[in-house]
Design an enzyme around this catalytic site. Structure first.
Site, mmCIF file in Angstrom:
data_model
loop_
_atom_site.group_PDB
_atom_site.id
_atom_site.type_symbol
_atom_site.label_atom_id
_atom_site.label_comp_id
_atom_site.label_asym_id
_atom_site.label_seq_id
_atom_site.Cartn_x
_atom_site.Cartn_y
_atom_site.Cartn_z
ATOM 1 N N GLU A 1 0.809 -1.232 0.000
ATOM 2 C CA GLU A 1 0.000 0.000 0.000
ATOM 3 C C GLU A 1 0.834 1.270 0.000
ATOM 4 O OE1 GLU A 1 -2.782 -0.319 3.211
ATOM 5 O OE2 GLU A 1 -3.473 -2.292 2.568
ATOM 6 N N ASN B 1 1.893 -5.296 -3.087
ATOM 7 C CA ASN B 1 0.489 -5.558 -2.752
ATOM 8 C C ASN B 1 -0.239 -4.243 -2.484
ATOM 9 O OD1 ASN B 1 -1.588 -7.573 -2.061
ATOM 10 N ND2 ASN B 1 -1.415 -6.786 0.025
ATOM 11 N N HIS C 1 -10.952 -6.068 -2.098
ATOM 12 C CA HIS C 1 -11.995 -5.900 -1.097
ATOM 13 C C HIS C 1 -13.169 -5.200 -1.778
ATOM 14 C CE1 HIS C 1 -9.347 -7.034 2.212
ATOM 15 N NE2 HIS C 1 -8.434 -6.199 1.742
ATOM 16 N N GLU D 1 -6.375 -10.707 -0.840
ATOM 17 C CA GLU D 1 -7.165 -10.432 0.369
ATOM 18 C C GLU D 1 -8.650 -10.382 0.046
ATOM 19 O OE1 GLU D 1 -5.760 -7.049 2.581
ATOM 20 O OE2 GLU D 1 -3.656 -7.469 2.159
ATOM 21 N N ASP E 1 -12.435 -10.350 -0.224
ATOM 22 C CA ASP E 1 -13.704 -10.485 0.482
ATOM 23 C C ASP E 1 -14.720 -9.587 -0.216
ATOM 24 O OD1 ASP E 1 -12.931 -7.964 1.493
ATOM 25 O OD2 ASP E 1 -12.569 -8.716 3.506
#
Length: 444
Positions: A157, A200, A236, A265, A267
């Site tokens: 990030e 990432n 996400h 990651e 979801d």
């Protein structure tokens, strides 16, 4: 991990006939799991793991049964392993790695250099001291796990949100400048030459200013020989930030630079058909990109998700498989119907019964396949604001949204080959007359 902000291949919607009858089937084939199905496609399918849940039997059972890769959720972050300078504590992370390795699972390392979850002392260092500390941290952590980690999120990030494409302010960016990412990757390669080295980030899933900035960095790194092997897309999603239409194309353009892409990651907030469709679309996009090597969902069960109120994972709070699970498994090619030779199978079908102005009754018939079964389970998903107000001839549990009911037998689990049983429920319409959606039937 961040702190911010269709059905799939089973085609449930397509099975809703004019008669209001849905029929779905499934099996208890042990090979038909997320990990095994993904492996059949040359991918891994993993989950973020929290060490403090490894003493919970259903958590561990679900993790070991369904997944073939693990990512420590917080246990490898800087504040967890080096809270005091040059004093390293690996106990919790070691526990996850040991558990994963004992089951033959891959492990992703997350994360080495990140602006968040830093101990306070890092931000007080001067430029030279910070450079030494960053490189020491990368080296010590990677050497501790050398040979045990498949892929590392080396830098996490580092770019701003919005339309600037600029770097995010952090101790590393502010004091070491743009070169800190390259330096981190070169240090990581020296520490463990065999591990895949990843950048990432989040909100880079489609083509936008932020993903363009990451793309340009990766292209520059590849051109100059900076060691980078993969790019992680956190993915996400929710109703305000859905799966972008150019998701697959964006993954492919990064892969075309000569790096692997990983969904790190995943979801997706929601429930029922909409959530299942989105999950299925993500899996299909990864499978369509040859260098998309795997998918990690950010947690095992909704109840422990960092977005628990949004019920974003594949298993509800009782570890029941949600429609999204079925969509993912089917997209991965895990039909759940293969195996033969005594594999227990069942089907479920729905029909509407009595109806009043404010509610209606539904009936689900469960039928055993070619072999006798001793138990069965299925899910019924209603569309909000509908609610199930009563049930009979079954034992129900609900996910945290109250929209997904998992029904198990109440003395009617054992069925001879071809025999049937049924259960029923009342749906309060609350202005919505949509038919419920059934998940597949699983049996043993």
């Amino acid at each position: 991990m961040v702190t911010r902000t269709s059905i799939g291949a089973l085609g449930m919607a397509g099975l809703l006939a004019a008669s209001g009858v849905i029929a779905l089937s499934g099996t208890a084939d042990a090979a038909s799991t997320l990990g095994s199905a993904a492996a059949g496609k040359g991918r891994y399918f993993g989950a973020a793991v929290a060490a403090n849940h490894l003493g919970e039997a259903p958590y561990v059972s679900t993790l070991y049964t369904e997944f073939n890769s693990a990512t420590p959720e917080n246990e490898m972050k800087w504040d967890a392993v080096e809270r005091t300078r040059n004093s390293f504590t690996f106990g919790a992370a070691d526990q996850i790695v040991s558990h994963a390795q004992s089951k033959g699972m891959k492990v992703r390392g997350h994360t080495l250099v990140w602006h968040s979850q830093l101990p306070s002392w890092v931000g007080t260092l001067g430029t030279a001291d910070l450079r030494t500390a960053m490189n020491n941290h990368i080296t010590k952590v990677m050497q501790h796990y050398k040979g045990k980690i498949h892929s590392w999120d080396v830098v996490n990030e580092a770019f701003q949100d919005g339309n600037s494409g600029a770097r995010r302010s952090s101790p590393f960016q502010d004091k070491l400048g743009n070169g800190f990412i390259e330096e981190a990757f070169r240090t990581a390669r020296a520490a463990d030459p065999a591990a895949k080295l990843c950048y990432n980030d989040y909100n880079t899933d489609g083509v936008n200013a932020k993903s363009n900035a990451v793309y340009n960095m990766v292209r520059d790194f590849k051109a100059r020989g900076v060691p980078i092997d993969c790019v992680g897309f956190q993915s996400h999603f929710n109703s305000a930030s859905p799966v972008p239409g150019d998701y697959q194309a964006n993954l492919q353009r990064f892969a075309n630079l000569g790096v692997d892409v990983q969904i790190t990651e995943l979801d997706i907030e929601g429930s029922g058909t909409a959530q299942a469709t989105s999950y299925g679309n993500v899996v299909k996009a990864c499978l369509a990109v040859s260098r998309c090597t795997g998918i990690t969902v950010w947690g095992v069960t909704d109840k422990y998700s960092w977005r628990a109120s949004g019920t974003p994972l594949l298993f509800d709070g009782n570890y029941n498989k949600k429609p999204a699970y079925t969509a993912v498994l089917s997209a991965l090619g895990g039909t759940g119907s293969g195996g033969g030779g005594g594999t227990a199978a069942c089907t479920v079908s729905y029909s509407k019964q009595e109806e009043w102005s404010d509610r209606f009754n539904g009936k689900v018939t469960v039928t055993a396949g070619g072999s006798a079964i001793g138990n069965w389970t299925t899910t019924v998903t209603v569309t909000s604001p509908q609610k199930i107000s009563a049930t009979w001839n079954g034992t129900p549990t609900w996910d945290s949204s109250g929209n997904v009911m998992t029904m198990k037998p109440n003395g009617n689990g054992s069925l001879a080959a071809g025999a049937s049983t049924s259960f029923g429920f009342t749906v309060m319409k609350n202005g919505n007359n949509a038919a419920p959606v059934l998940g597949s039937c699983t049996a043993s």
